[in-house]
Design a protein around this motif. Structure first.
Motif, PDB file in Angstrom:
ATOM      1  N   LYS A  62      23.930  -2.056   2.667  1.00 32.89           N
ATOM      2  CA  LYS A  62      22.948  -2.918   3.478  1.00 32.89           C
ATOM      3  C   LYS A  62      21.877  -1.382   3.847  1.00 32.89           C
ATOM      4  O   LYS A  62      22.500  -0.754   4.419  1.00 32.89           O
ATOM      5  N   GLY A  81      11.562  -1.282  -2.782  1.00 30.81           N
ATOM      6  CA  GLY A  81      12.356  -1.481  -3.392  1.00 30.81           C
ATOM      7  C   GLY A  81      12.591   0.374  -3.889  1.00 30.81           C
ATOM      8  O   GLY A  81      12.474   1.412  -3.688  1.00 30.81           O
ATOM      9  N   ARG A  94      20.434  -8.967  -2.922  1.00 34.37           N
ATOM     10  CA  ARG A  94      19.909  -9.819  -2.071  1.00 34.37           C
ATOM     11  C   ARG A  94      18.816  -9.487  -1.111  1.00 34.37           C
ATOM     12  O   ARG A  94      18.761  -8.080  -1.012  1.00 34.37           O
ATOM     13  N   PHE A  95      17.865 -10.065  -0.585  1.00 39.92           N
ATOM     14  CA  PHE A  95      16.885  -9.558  -0.193  1.00 39.92           C
ATOM     15  C   PHE A  95      16.560  -9.920   1.452  1.00 39.92           C
ATOM     16  O   PHE A  95      16.594 -11.346   1.086  1.00 39.92           O
ATOM     17  N   THR A  97      13.411 -10.829   4.080  1.00 41.14           N
ATOM     18  CA  THR A  97      12.235  -9.814   4.774  1.00 41.14           C
ATOM     19  C   THR A  97      11.334 -11.267   5.142  1.00 41.14           C
ATOM     20  O   THR A  97      11.593 -12.412   5.514  1.00 41.14           O
ATOM     21  N   CYS A 104      11.004 -10.580  -6.346  1.00 36.48           N
ATOM     22  CA  CYS A 104      11.577  -9.552  -6.865  1.00 36.48           C
ATOM     23  C   CYS A 104      12.066  -9.546  -7.962  1.00 36.48           C
ATOM     24  O   CYS A 104      12.477 -10.473  -8.642  1.00 36.48           O
ATOM     25  N   CYS A 113      10.211  -5.439  -4.848  1.00 36.21           N
ATOM     26  CA  CYS A 113       9.991  -6.596  -4.304  1.00 36.21           C
ATOM     27  C   CYS A 113       8.101  -6.292  -4.205  1.00 36.21           C
ATOM     28  O   CYS A 113       7.791  -5.448  -3.433  1.00 36.21           O
ATOM     29  N   MET A 127      12.535  -4.729   5.033  1.00 35.60           N
ATOM     30  CA  MET A 127      12.800  -5.409   4.716  1.00 35.60           C
ATOM     31  C   MET A 127      13.767  -5.233   4.330  1.00 35.60           C
ATOM     32  O   MET A 127      14.366  -3.865   4.442  1.00 35.60           O
ATOM     33  N   PHE A 129      18.109  -4.760   1.817  1.00 37.22           N
ATOM     34  CA  PHE A 129      18.338  -5.493   0.807  1.00 37.22           C
ATOM     35  C   PHE A 129      20.071  -5.788   0.818  1.00 37.22           C
ATOM     36  O   PHE A 129      21.073  -4.467   1.180  1.00 37.22           O
TER      37      PHE A 129
END
Length: 184
Positions: A62, A81, A94-95, A97, A104, A113, A127, A129
């Motif tokens: 993460k 990114g 997966r993101f 925000t 993305c 992104c 953000m 990820f």
């Protein structure tokens, strides 16, 4: 110009710039010439990245990115990114925000992104990820993550990538490198 979808698509093609070792110039004073200022970023970013020190193979890393616009101007042409580790499956990233309309794109080990938000000087954007590791991942996984910003003038949002490259539109990378050890 601030939130043009066509601009987002054009700039997405340029998002590999974080891999270029661009370093922002130091802050300029009002007495610098126009030529010297053209090489400075319209928007410099301060970047903080958090990641776990260890993760099990097959687990998730993460990454939390907080980017703060240090100025001197608002930012409207930027991406979050970067280059993710070899052991990460980019198709499964997966993101998260709070910025609506985020798009993305991933290619190779790069995943960027575009967040359609103007970031005023002093404001921050965060953000997260979630990057799943492949089961065969081992060793230390290294990621280079941050912000890519562009010095795009008004009226240039509809130009093609080739035209932006031909004109030499300045791009700047503000990044951090984080390492995560894979444990069994």
């Amino acid at each position: 110009m601030r939130n043009s979808l066509l601009k987002a698509a054009t700039l997405a093609l340029l998002a590999g710039a974080l891999l270029i070792p661009a370093v922002p110039a130091s802050a300029t004073t009002a007495t610098t010439s126009a030529a010297a200022t053209a090489a400075d970023p319209f928007s410099a970013f301060g970047v903080k990245v958090k990641a776990p020190k260890t993760v099990k193979a097959g687990g998730k890393i993460k990454y939390t990115i907080v980017a703060t616009n240090k100025g001197p101007h608002y930012a409207d042409s930027w991406f979050l990114g970067g280059e993710f580790p070899k052991g990460v499956d980019l198709k499964k990233i997966r993101f998260g925000t709070s910025v609506k309309g985020t798009e993305c794109y991933g290619e190779g080990r790069a995943f960027y992104c575009f967040l359609p938000q103007v970031v005023e000087v002093g404001d921050s954007v965060a953000m997260v990820f979630d990057a799943p590791l492949k089961k065969g991942a081992k060793g230390t996984q290294t990621a280079t993550i941050g912000v890519v910003s562009y010095n795009v003038d008004q009226g240039m949002e509809n130009m093609s990538k080739e035209e932006l490259d031909r004109l030499g539109i300045p791009e700047f990378g503000f990044k951090k490198t984080v390492k995560t050890k894979i444990v069994r």
